[in-house]
Design a protein around this motif. Sequence first.
Motif, PDB file in Angstrom:
ATOM      1  N   GLN A   2       0.909  -1.310  -0.004  1.00 38.92           N
ATOM      2  CA  GLN A   2       0.006   0.033  -0.006  1.00 38.92           C
ATOM      3  C   GLN A   2       0.773   1.350  -0.054  1.00 38.92           C
ATOM      4  O   GLN A   2       1.621   1.588   0.707  1.00 38.92           O
ATOM      5  CB  GLN A   2      -0.795  -0.003   1.268  1.00 38.92           C
ATOM      6  N   GLY A  78     -12.156  -0.143  -5.043  1.00 34.89           N
ATOM      7  CA  GLY A  78     -11.874  -1.487  -4.994  1.00 34.89           C
ATOM      8  C   GLY A  78     -12.219  -2.377  -3.672  1.00 34.89           C
ATOM      9  O   GLY A  78     -12.395  -3.498  -3.680  1.00 34.89           O
ATOM     10  N   LEU A  79     -12.523  -1.486  -2.618  1.00 39.64           N
ATOM     11  CA  LEU A  79     -13.131  -2.248  -1.516  1.00 39.64           C
ATOM     12  C   LEU A  79     -14.616  -2.095  -1.190  1.00 39.64           C
ATOM     13  O   LEU A  79     -14.924  -2.174  -0.105  1.00 39.64           O
ATOM     14  CB  LEU A  79     -12.266  -1.343  -0.304  1.00 39.64           C
ATOM     15  N   GLU A 116      -5.164  -1.541   4.026  1.00 38.09           N
ATOM     16  CA  GLU A 116      -4.665  -1.561   2.920  1.00 38.09           C
ATOM     17  C   GLU A 116      -6.148  -1.437   1.869  1.00 38.09           C
ATOM     18  O   GLU A 116      -7.164  -2.008   2.173  1.00 38.09           O
ATOM     19  CB  GLU A 116      -3.983  -2.693   2.407  1.00 38.09           C
ATOM     20  N   GLY A 117      -5.798  -0.850   0.485  1.00 38.68           N
ATOM     21  CA  GLY A 117      -6.671  -0.794  -0.183  1.00 38.68           C
ATOM     22  C   GLY A 117      -7.811   0.511   0.030  1.00 38.68           C
ATOM     23  O   GLY A 117      -8.572   0.933  -0.626  1.00 38.68           O
ATOM     24  N   CYS A 118      -7.412   1.247   1.141  1.00 39.27           N
ATOM     25  CA  CYS A 118      -7.761   2.522   1.208  1.00 39.27           C
ATOM     26  C   CYS A 118      -6.929   3.725   0.692  1.00 39.27           C
ATOM     27  O   CYS A 118      -5.748   3.563   0.370  1.00 39.27           O
ATOM     28  CB  CYS A 118      -8.055   2.791   2.893  1.00 39.27           C
TER      29      CYS A 118
END
Lengths: 190, 190
Positions: A2, A78-79, A116-118
């Motif tokens: 990330q 994506g989340l 992660e992904g934020c």
Amino acid sequence: MQPYAPVPLSKATTLLNHGPVTLVSSAHGGARNVMAASWAMPLDFTPPKVAVVIDSRTLTRKLVEGSGEFVLNIPARGLAEATLAVGSRSGEEGDKFSELGLRTFQGEQVAAPLLEGCVAWLECRVLPEPHNQQRYDLFLAEVIAAWADPRVFANGRWRFEDGALRTMHYVAGGDFFATGESFKVSDAID
Amino acid sequence: MQPYAPVPLSKATTLLNHGPVTLVSSAHGGARNVMAASWAMPLDFTPPKVAVVIDSRTLTRKLVEGSGEFVLNIPARGLAEATLAVGSRSGEEGDKFSELGLRTFQGEQVAAPLLEGCVAWLECRVLPEPHNQQRYDLFLAEVIAAWADPRVFANGRWRFEDGALRTMHYVAGGDFFATGESFKVSDAID
């Protein structure tokens, strides 16, 4: 891995000002959790403060009250599935991170993990206001560190290009809006 | 003429859940005003409540404290210039409605006017919380009537098609995002 970079505290409210859905992560006494929260907003610029509603029936509530800390994570599109999932199941029933395959990393100021992904993360310390907490489930907090993904937030500004990295706005029942096109207005009305 | 239709109170928070910029209108003692507020969010479903930050230096603050009422108007993109303008000038210097050519109509529960060109309106009665108001400029209120433009909100759901009727999300310095594309997610992660 990330990507993330520090955001000056003077710009921290800019991360939340457009009203995206957030994920509240927390940790206390060996337990950790994450839940979705659309009801979060800035409360002040300097020092930066936020307000967020945390239901009294949640594990997050116990961990936030126990630790006096939380992280507001701002998820990218994506989340989206994970955002709905962490909002519709209880951390009392099992660790949502491992169940949902959510990866985390550590911030600098609080024990709560960063997801992660934020694309932005606000490390927050609760400003104890027992009346608000008990009567309204309302938590006020000071932002003591802030981070953002430099691919979409740099020099104090959001610059979304890749659709998967856009933030989201939650409506209800699994319905979201993506953050849409940007436009600039000047105060030229006379 | 502004089209509007009643929204059941059980759906009132849905109007605000996606974090759009709002306009706070107020009226008291023969004066009226309107200001922009990005820092507004739902606080509860039943009865519906909201939280909004209203700076102590504003005319709106005087009118809201005097009347105990306000309206959260949710402007459509067509009102972007006016949204910035009412956020960057003071009502103490002149009537913003007439200066900016803003037309209004009356709701049912409060004296504060409803702005034409918006797509949703929440009539609110302040829940007096002096500590929050004085320390944080934070106002909590119950929504006692709600309205929406049936072209974009019907059967409890937003359905944006026309770009000019989309809601907006404010960032800073005249930068906005339009509310973007909608998408639906189901909790299918196992």
